[in-house]
Design an enzyme around this catalytic site. Structure first.
Site, PDB file in Angstrom:
ATOM      1  N   LYS A  23      15.611  22.317 -11.245  1.00  0.00           N
ATOM      2  CA  LYS A  23      14.983  21.030 -11.569  1.00  0.00           C
ATOM      3  C   LYS A  23      15.920  20.014 -12.212  1.00  0.00           C
ATOM      4  O   LYS A  23      16.784  20.356 -13.001  1.00  0.00           O
ATOM      5  CB  LYS A  23      13.790  21.245 -12.512  1.00  0.00           C
ATOM      6  CG  LYS A  23      12.591  21.887 -11.876  1.00  0.00           C
ATOM      7  CD  LYS A  23      11.980  21.098 -10.738  1.00  0.00           C
ATOM      8  CE  LYS A  23      11.222  19.881 -11.192  1.00  0.00           C
ATOM      9  NZ  LYS A  23      10.023  20.187 -11.942  1.00  0.00           N
ATOM     10  N   SER A  25      14.710  21.977 -16.457  1.00  0.00           N
ATOM     11  CA  SER A  25      13.502  22.731 -16.781  1.00  0.00           C
ATOM     12  C   SER A  25      13.917  24.022 -17.467  1.00  0.00           C
ATOM     13  O   SER A  25      14.952  24.614 -17.131  1.00  0.00           O
ATOM     14  CB  SER A  25      12.755  23.037 -15.489  1.00  0.00           C
ATOM     15  OG  SER A  25      11.947  24.182 -15.648  1.00  0.00           O
ATOM     16  N   HIS A  40       0.834  -1.217   0.000  1.00  0.00           N
ATOM     17  CA  HIS A  40       0.000   0.000   0.000  1.00  0.00           C
ATOM     18  C   HIS A  40       0.864   1.261   0.000  1.00  0.00           C
ATOM     19  O   HIS A  40       0.435   2.310   0.471  1.00  0.00           O
ATOM     20  CB  HIS A  40      -0.941   0.048   1.216  1.00  0.00           C
ATOM     21  CG  HIS A  40      -1.702  -1.218   1.452  1.00  0.00           C
ATOM     22  ND1 HIS A  40      -2.942  -1.464   0.927  1.00  0.00           N
ATOM     23  CD2 HIS A  40      -1.367  -2.353   2.139  1.00  0.00           C
ATOM     24  CE1 HIS A  40      -3.357  -2.669   1.295  1.00  0.00           C
ATOM     25  NE2 HIS A  40      -2.411  -3.234   2.025  1.00  0.00           N
ATOM     26  N   GLU A  96       9.739   8.612 -17.028  1.00  0.00           N
ATOM     27  CA  GLU A  96       8.383   9.094 -17.330  1.00  0.00           C
ATOM     28  C   GLU A  96       7.960   8.721 -18.752  1.00  0.00           C
ATOM     29  O   GLU A  96       6.834   8.295 -18.999  1.00  0.00           O
ATOM     30  CB  GLU A  96       8.313  10.613 -17.153  1.00  0.00           C
ATOM     31  CG  GLU A  96       8.368  11.024 -15.700  1.00  0.00           C
ATOM     32  CD  GLU A  96       8.461  12.531 -15.540  1.00  0.00           C
ATOM     33  OE1 GLU A  96       7.503  13.120 -15.024  1.00  0.00           O
ATOM     34  OE2 GLU A  96       9.478  13.123 -15.941  1.00  0.00           O
TER      35      GLU A  96
END
Ligand code: ARG
Length: 453
Positions: free
Chosen positions: A284, A278, A157, A291
């Protein structure tokens, strides 16, 4: 527009829009090499069976090889209004060698020809994908071997559950990817049979030696029903299904890489060469490779669904709908081939923050089960010890401490059975080393597994 090879029964030329719409050359040109290979094997067999002369077969072989060479050197391009790669090559062959070229298609239809080309293409590409996957699995094995005693929390979980090691964690993925390799190999082997000889649908009266063609092409055998040979594309569906399961596994791993590389977890630091910045926020460092892989999973599932839906409800045997199978199959192959190399590089180069992993394993009461098990060994029933351990966890939360930091007097207030040896029993090391059964996280067990595969 060149006159169609099948123009005999037609009074009009094909409409320009229809020709463009119908043409598969822009994508099936990928299979030029398999088409040529199949045509050489077919024509050699025709000569052996006395259907065409050996001079013609030789002229065909040389002509086809020169076409292949010219395609590969860029001398021959696919800007043609040919209907597909089969017509393109046959037309080119006849331009080059004359009448002998017109004998190539004896006892063959584009229906069995395209089924063969797709099977050969899939077999070649599946082989490459399996190699890429092997390299990836080897990388995971190497990382695992370096992390046999790197403690981390195991989760259920997404809540800290029990302590494991990073090697044990990777073992889960190694097992998944090994099954993926098996699945891809099985799909490849099932695809590797020759449909040539099925003709348009009902075979042919020429005395073809189908097995000889299959042997020549290095295939495992021949399809056993001519109707099935031209009508089914289940080999592509099975392959796309194995690819989808592989992507599902990669996307789960990707999700964890994204999570573990976050400032919140900080289990991983991605290498600069495998992350991106970024355009606006200077601080970043983004896990784009993971992804994109997660995103491309949707794309491969899409290919599988396309294939299933294209084939659904089609009457036997060949239908033009089946031309649509090719692009979905190619996309699936190309996507997987694009995913694996950067993914392997990303895993290989990232820094594993052992300190962060171990700190996380020490927090979150991952040894609470072992505390309950300790009391069971002292003679108490598990249901009671579970409750005692739960109460102790509650006490620790209230007092902002952890189980192994509680003094013995405090522990004894919860159960008289606690003794000095509890601290060893609930240490990370004992929790992990004690789980030495097959499949467990104990370093020795994981090492034995890694050495055995
Ligand atoms: N380009 C076609 C395909 O991919 C080849 C087979 C054509 N056969 C036919 N009967 N029109 O399906």
């Amino acid at each position: 527009m060149a006159k169609k090879m099948w123009a005999g029964r037609f009074e009009k030329a094909t409409d320009k829009d229809v020709n463009d719409y119908n043409s598969s050359l822009p994508f099936d040109c990928k299979m030029y090499s398999q088409d040529i290979e199949g045509s050489i094997a077919h024509s050699q067999m025709l000569a052996k069976q006395g259907v065409i002369s050996s001079e013609d077969a030789e002229a065909i072989r040389k002509g086809l090889l020169s076409i292949k060479e010219d395609i590969e050197s860029g001398k021959l391009t696919f800007d043609s209004d040919a209907e597909d790669i089969h017509m393109f090559i046959e037309e080119e062959l006849t331009n080059r060698i004359g009448d002998a070229g017109k004998r190539l298609h004896t006892g063959r239809s584009r229906n069995d020809q395209v089924a063969l080309d797709q099977r050969l293409y899939l077999v070649d590409e599946a082989g490459e994908i399996i190699e890429l996957l092997d390299t990836f699995v080897d990388t995971l094995i190497d990382i695992a071997k370096d992390n046999l005693t790197t403690y981390m929390p195991g989760y259920t979980h997404l809540q800290r559950a029990q302590p494991i090691t990073y090697a044990h964690y990777l073992t889960a993925y190694i097992e998944m990817f090994r099954r993926d390799t098996d699945r891809l190999g099985a799909a490849r082997d099932r695809a590797n049979v020759s449909p040539l000889g099925s003709g348009a649908l009902a075979g042919t009266t020429y005395p073809l030696d189908r097995q000889a063609v299959a042997d020549d092409l290095g295939m495992n055998g021949v399809t056993l029903c001519s109707l099935d040979g031209v009508a089914d594309r289940d080999f592509a569906i099975e392959f796309a299904s194995a690819c989808s399961i592989l992507m599902m596994h990669l996307s789960r791993l990707s999700e964890e890489i994204i999570l573990y590389a976050s400032q919140e977890f900080k289990f991983y630091e991605l290498d600069d060469a495998y992350s991106t910045g970024s355009s606006m926020m200077p601080q970043k460092k983004n896990p784009d490779v993971a992804e994109l892989t997660r995103g491309k999973t949707g794309r491969v599932y899409g290919d599988l669904i396309s294939l299933l839906v294209i084939m659904k409800g089609l009457p036997l045997t060949y239908n033009k709908d089946m031309q649509e199978v090719q692009e979905a199959m190619f996309d699936c192959i190309e996507t997987i081939k694009a995913v694996l190399p950067p993914f392997t590089g990303m895993m290989k180069t990232m820094t594993i923050r052992k300190d962060r992993m171990e700190a996380a394993a020490l927090e979150g009461f991952t040894n609470a089960t072992d505390l309950a098990d300790y009391l069971v060994k002292k003679g108490l029933p598990f249901r009671e010890t579970h409750a005692i351990s739960g109460k102790l966890v509650h006490y620790c939360i209230e007092n902002n401490t952890s189980l192994e930091k509680l003094p013995l007097e405090t522990l004894k207030q919860f159960s008289e059975a606690f003794e000095e040896d509890v601290y060893d029993a609930i240490s990370l090391k004992t929790c992990v080393e004690g789980r030495s059964l097959i499949g467990g996280p104990a370093p020795e067990t994981v090492k034995r597994y890694l050495d055995s595969i």
